[in-house]
Motif scaffolding. Structure first.
Motif, PDB file in Angstrom:
ATOM      1  N   ARG A  86       0.832  -1.210   0.000  1.00  0.00           N
ATOM      2  CA  ARG A  86       0.000   0.000   0.000  1.00  0.00           C
ATOM      3  C   ARG A  86       0.864   1.257   0.000  1.00  0.00           C
ATOM      4  N   ASN A 116      -6.201   6.803  -0.152  1.00  0.00           N
ATOM      5  CA  ASN A 116      -5.828   6.555   1.233  1.00  0.00           C
ATOM      6  C   ASN A 116      -4.317   6.482   1.404  1.00  0.00           C
ATOM      7  N   PRO A 145     -17.535   0.136  -4.035  1.00  0.00           N
ATOM      8  CA  PRO A 145     -16.302   0.720  -3.522  1.00  0.00           C
ATOM      9  C   PRO A 145     -15.120  -0.089  -4.050  1.00  0.00           C
ATOM     10  N   PHE A 146     -14.051   0.593  -4.355  1.00  0.00           N
ATOM     11  CA  PHE A 146     -12.869  -0.097  -4.875  1.00  0.00           C
ATOM     12  C   PHE A 146     -11.647   0.553  -4.247  1.00  0.00           C
ATOM     13  N   PRO A 147     -10.808  -0.224  -3.579  1.00  0.00           N
ATOM     14  CA  PRO A 147      -9.680   0.389  -2.877  1.00  0.00           C
ATOM     15  C   PRO A 147      -8.724   1.075  -3.831  1.00  0.00           C
ATOM     16  N   GLY A 148      -8.150   2.179  -3.388  1.00  0.00           N
ATOM     17  CA  GLY A 148      -7.192   2.919  -4.211  1.00  0.00           C
ATOM     18  C   GLY A 148      -6.088   2.031  -4.776  1.00  0.00           C
ATOM     19  N   PRO A 149      -5.464   1.183  -3.954  1.00  0.00           N
ATOM     20  CA  PRO A 149      -4.386   0.336  -4.499  1.00  0.00           C
ATOM     21  C   PRO A 149      -4.912  -0.759  -5.442  1.00  0.00           C
ATOM     22  N   ARG A 188      -5.652  -7.296  -3.775  1.00  0.00           N
ATOM     23  CA  ARG A 188      -6.498  -8.491  -3.886  1.00  0.00           C
ATOM     24  C   ARG A 188      -5.689  -9.642  -4.484  1.00  0.00           C
ATOM     25  N   GLN A 190     -20.988  -5.464  -1.894  1.00  0.00           N
ATOM     26  CA  GLN A 190     -19.671  -5.476  -2.525  1.00  0.00           C
ATOM     27  C   GLN A 190     -19.325  -6.914  -2.868  1.00  0.00           C
ATOM     28  N   PHE A 212     -20.065  -0.649   5.687  1.00  0.00           N
ATOM     29  CA  PHE A 212     -18.738  -1.251   5.482  1.00  0.00           C
ATOM     30  C   PHE A 212     -17.902  -1.316   6.762  1.00  0.00           C
ATOM     31  N   LYS A 251     -17.515  -9.527   8.879  1.00  0.00           N
ATOM     32  CA  LYS A 251     -16.620  -8.505   9.422  1.00  0.00           C
ATOM     33  C   LYS A 251     -17.299  -7.893  10.629  1.00  0.00           C
ATOM     34  N   THR A 264     -11.902  -8.706   7.586  1.00  0.00           N
ATOM     35  CA  THR A 264     -12.204  -7.451   6.914  1.00  0.00           C
ATOM     36  C   THR A 264     -12.835  -7.820   5.577  1.00  0.00           C
ATOM     37  N   VAL A 265     -13.353  -6.819   4.884  1.00  0.00           N
ATOM     38  CA  VAL A 265     -13.946  -7.094   3.572  1.00  0.00           C
ATOM     39  C   VAL A 265     -12.838  -7.508   2.608  1.00  0.00           C
ATOM     40  N   GLU A 266     -11.782  -6.712   2.557  1.00  0.00           N
ATOM     41  CA  GLU A 266     -10.637  -7.034   1.702  1.00  0.00           C
ATOM     42  C   GLU A 266      -9.758  -8.072   2.397  1.00  0.00           C
TER      43      GLU A 266
HETATM   44  P1  XMP Z   1     -12.101  -3.480   4.940  1.00  0.00           P
HETATM   45  O1  XMP Z   1     -11.225  -4.410   4.148  1.00  0.00           O
HETATM   46  O2  XMP Z   1     -11.306  -2.551   5.799  1.00  0.00           O
HETATM   47  O3  XMP Z   1     -12.823  -2.566   3.866  1.00  0.00           O
HETATM   48  O4  XMP Z   1     -13.174  -4.199   5.690  1.00  0.00           O
HETATM   49  C1  XMP Z   1     -13.911  -1.736   4.129  1.00  0.00           C
HETATM   50  C2  XMP Z   1     -14.247  -0.999   2.854  1.00  0.00           C
HETATM   51  O5  XMP Z   1     -13.172  -0.122   2.491  1.00  0.00           O
HETATM   52  C3  XMP Z   1     -12.670  -0.443   1.201  1.00  0.00           C
HETATM   53  N1  XMP Z   1     -11.214  -0.272   1.248  1.00  0.00           N
HETATM   54  C4  XMP Z   1     -10.561   0.777   0.723  1.00  0.00           C
HETATM   55  N2  XMP Z   1     -11.016   1.880   0.097  1.00  0.00           N
HETATM   56  N3  XMP Z   1      -8.796   2.624  -0.157  1.00  0.00           N
HETATM   57  C5  XMP Z   1     -10.123   2.793  -0.343  1.00  0.00           C
HETATM   58  O6  XMP Z   1     -10.523   3.807  -0.930  1.00  0.00           O
HETATM   59  C6  XMP Z   1      -8.251   1.558   0.463  1.00  0.00           C
HETATM   60  O7  XMP Z   1      -7.062   1.435   0.616  1.00  0.00           O
HETATM   61  C7  XMP Z   1      -9.202   0.595   0.939  1.00  0.00           C
HETATM   62  N4  XMP Z   1      -9.056  -0.584   1.611  1.00  0.00           N
HETATM   63  C8  XMP Z   1     -10.321  -1.078   1.799  1.00  0.00           C
HETATM   64  C9  XMP Z   1     -13.084  -1.877   0.972  1.00  0.00           C
HETATM   65  O8  XMP Z   1     -13.150  -2.184  -0.414  1.00  0.00           O
HETATM   66  C10 XMP Z   1     -14.420  -1.928   1.659  1.00  0.00           C
HETATM   67  O9  XMP Z   1     -15.429  -1.388   0.841  1.00  0.00           O
END
Ligand code: XMP
Length: 508
Positions: free
Chosen positions: A295, A344, A387-391, A396, A429, A463, A500, A504-506
């Motif tokens: 990250r 993030n 939602p889609f994480p920045g990285p 994944r 998601q 989330f 969760k 975590t989700v990811e």
């Molecule tokens: P986790 O894995 O923490 O995810 O349960 C909760 C929500 O956050 C999203 N997620 C991110 N979104 N940058 C983002 O903008 C990130 O680095 C990031 N990591 C997790 C995840 O997809 C879920 O919706």
């Protein structure tokens, strides 16, 4: 010209955002302030009404969040919810104590409908209760307006003073007519005219941006997520051809996503620059398998690429950001989230000298951002994206990343999204994760030793917590068949059945 405003004073309840959103859904602008905001400051907002939120404390406990008694004397209607009601009662000389029984969950409430707050409602209502303390004695001038079996004073009011309290939570859907009660407060009691809507918001923001930026230029880091996309659409409307959007393609986007973003934004009245930095990111990530390190590397590389591009463009006076209202609330600072951390990863380059920052969607909740995006003509698949994480896919892919793994996951993930996207009851998601576990399989006459893909699908409101989705076996079966048949290198599919917390989700 500004909207009528209702202030939501926060006493630590988990529902402050929900209350503020309910008010806006009723076409009245709302704004959240800390419960201890001085009365003078509150008056500056010229509110037409004030709502006091719930909170976990006891009003009579040492150090409990509080407000000044003068708040109830400024002549603005106030609705106290749960803790907010008890605080009003306590401050105005009523009696709040621990009840003999706690009430948690939905319950039947008998209301007295002959007042402005409950006008038009039946006497029997289903409401959500969540309290131990309750009101034993009313302050002077107040009347009881509702009761449950365990709570004889479940609502009260002093109609002349415009002060009301509800022991139950009207903001949650479990209170069947909660929205109507909030509307009644706004329209029957505060004199709301319903002057807040997205069309006006857009017009006002466009005018403000033009005024602020004049004939100068604006730079935006466009990720293709909902917020930055709506921000770009806003700017192209307000400042046609004076906006430069840099889209750093790190190579971890989902299938065809980069092309879709390019297709959408290259048609708008803005300068769209796509930087293919995928090789560069892969090189930096070679040999790295720790999630946090991945990250960090992606974050800092993103900033470097952005900076390099921006420098080539010469002086651009303003930086635009897709900050939204929850970003500001979460940062615990109603003044300014100085720079929204992009992806993030800790913010955009502070070393670049901008004259100012433009944040066109700063005041909006996510559902409002989507509504604005729709009005600005963005396609619904973009506005309603998960939602889609920045990285991106980089987190994944468990362990070390390679181009081959990215391609494999992209294909598997597209199948997962296509199949789960067909469900009527869709998860909130859903995506694929590529593990670094390889296992033995058979294909035709041969033995394989290939990767395992995880299917993740969750139901969630916020989330913060999530439940794994009970996906029909038929769908899982189709996903499994399709991935193993269509994607080379994958011979096993598993389904993630953890909530969760504890997961975590990811996966990274
Ligand atoms: P986790 O894995 O923490 O995810 O349960 C909760 C929500 O956050 C999203 N997620 C991110 N979104 N940058 C983002 O903008 C990130 O680095 C990031 N990591 C997790 C995840 O997809 C879920 O919706």
């Amino acid at each position: 010209m500004s909207n009528q405003t209702v202030l939501v004073l926060d006493f630590g309840g988990q529902y402050k955002e929900l209350i503020a959103r309910r008010v806006r859904e009723a076409n009245v602008f709302s704004y959240i302030l800390s419960g201890d905001t001085p009365v003078e400051k509150i008056k500056e907002y010229n509110p037409i009404g004030i709502i006091l939120t719930g909170g976990p404390s006891s009003v009579y406990a040492d150090g409990a969040p509080s407000c000044k008694r003068d708040l109830f004397e400024i002549g603005v209607p106030i609705l106290g919810i749960c803790y907010g009601m008890q605080l009003m009662c306590h401050k105005l000389g009523g009696d709040v104590r621990e009840g003999e029984v706690s009430e948690y969950g939905q319950t039947i409430c008998n209301i007295e409908p002959c007042n402005k707050l409950f006008a038009g409602l039946d006497r029997i209502q289903t409401v959500l209760m969540s309290h131990t303390d309750r009101i034993f004695g009313l302050p002077e001038g107040f009347e009881a307006m509702a009761a449950t079996n365990d709570c004889p004073l479940a609502a009260f009011g002093n109609e002349k003073a415009g002060l009301y309290g509800l022991q139950f939570h009207p903001e949650v859907i479990h209170t069947k007519n909660g929205k109507q009660i909030i509307r009644n407060f706004l329209y029957n009691i505060c004199g709301a005219t319903g002057d807040y809507n997205m069309t006006d918001y857009i017009e006002r923001q466009v005018a403000e941006i033009r005024e602020k930026v004049g004939d100068k230029r604006v730079l935006l880091a466009l990720s293709g997520g909902v917020d930055s996309s709506v921000c770009a659409a806003f700017l192209s409307k307000a400042l046609p051809n004076r906006v430069v959007c840099i889209f750093v393609d790190h190579g971890f986007m989902r299938l065809d996503e980069g092309d879709q973003i390019e297709e959408i934004f290259s048609k708008r009245e803005l300068k769209f620059i796509r930087v293919d930095a995928s090789e560069r990111f892969l090189t930096k990530l070679k040999g790295v398998s720790d999630p946090e390190t991945k990250r960090k590397i992606i974050g800092s590389e993103f900033i470097k690429v952005f900076e390099e591009q921006a420098k080539q463009l010469g002086d651009i006076e303003f930086l635009a950001q897709g900050t939204i209202y929850p970003d500001i609330i979460e940062s615990g600072n109603d003044k300014a989230a100085t720079i929204k951390s992009h992806h993030n990863v800790g913010g955009l380059p502070a070393i670049m000298n901008f004259e100012g920052i433009v944040e066109p969607i700063r005041g909006l909740f996510k559902d409002e951002v989507r509504a604005v995006g729709k009005q600005l003509g963005l396609p619904s698949y973009l506005i309603n994206r998960q939602p889609f994480p920045g990285p991106g896919l980089a987190i994944r892919i468990i362990g070390e990343i390679s181009k081959e793994k990215c391609d494999m996951l992209r294909e598997a993930d597209a199948i997962v999204r296509e199949e789960l996207g067909k469900l009527r009851n869709k998860p909130n998601q859903y995506f694929a994760v590529l593990t670094n576990v390889r296992s033995v399989g058979v294909m035709g006459d041969g033995r394989t030793y290939d990767y395992t893909v995880v299917v993740r699908a969750v139901k969630t409101d916020d989330f913060m917590t999530a439940e794994f989705m009970r996906v029909p076996y038929k769908t899982l079966e189709r996903i499994s068949r399709r991935i193993t048949n269509e994607v080379d290198g994958i011979n096993r599919i598993v389904y993630d059945i953890t909530d969760k917390p504890p997961s975590t989700v990811e996966w990274e």
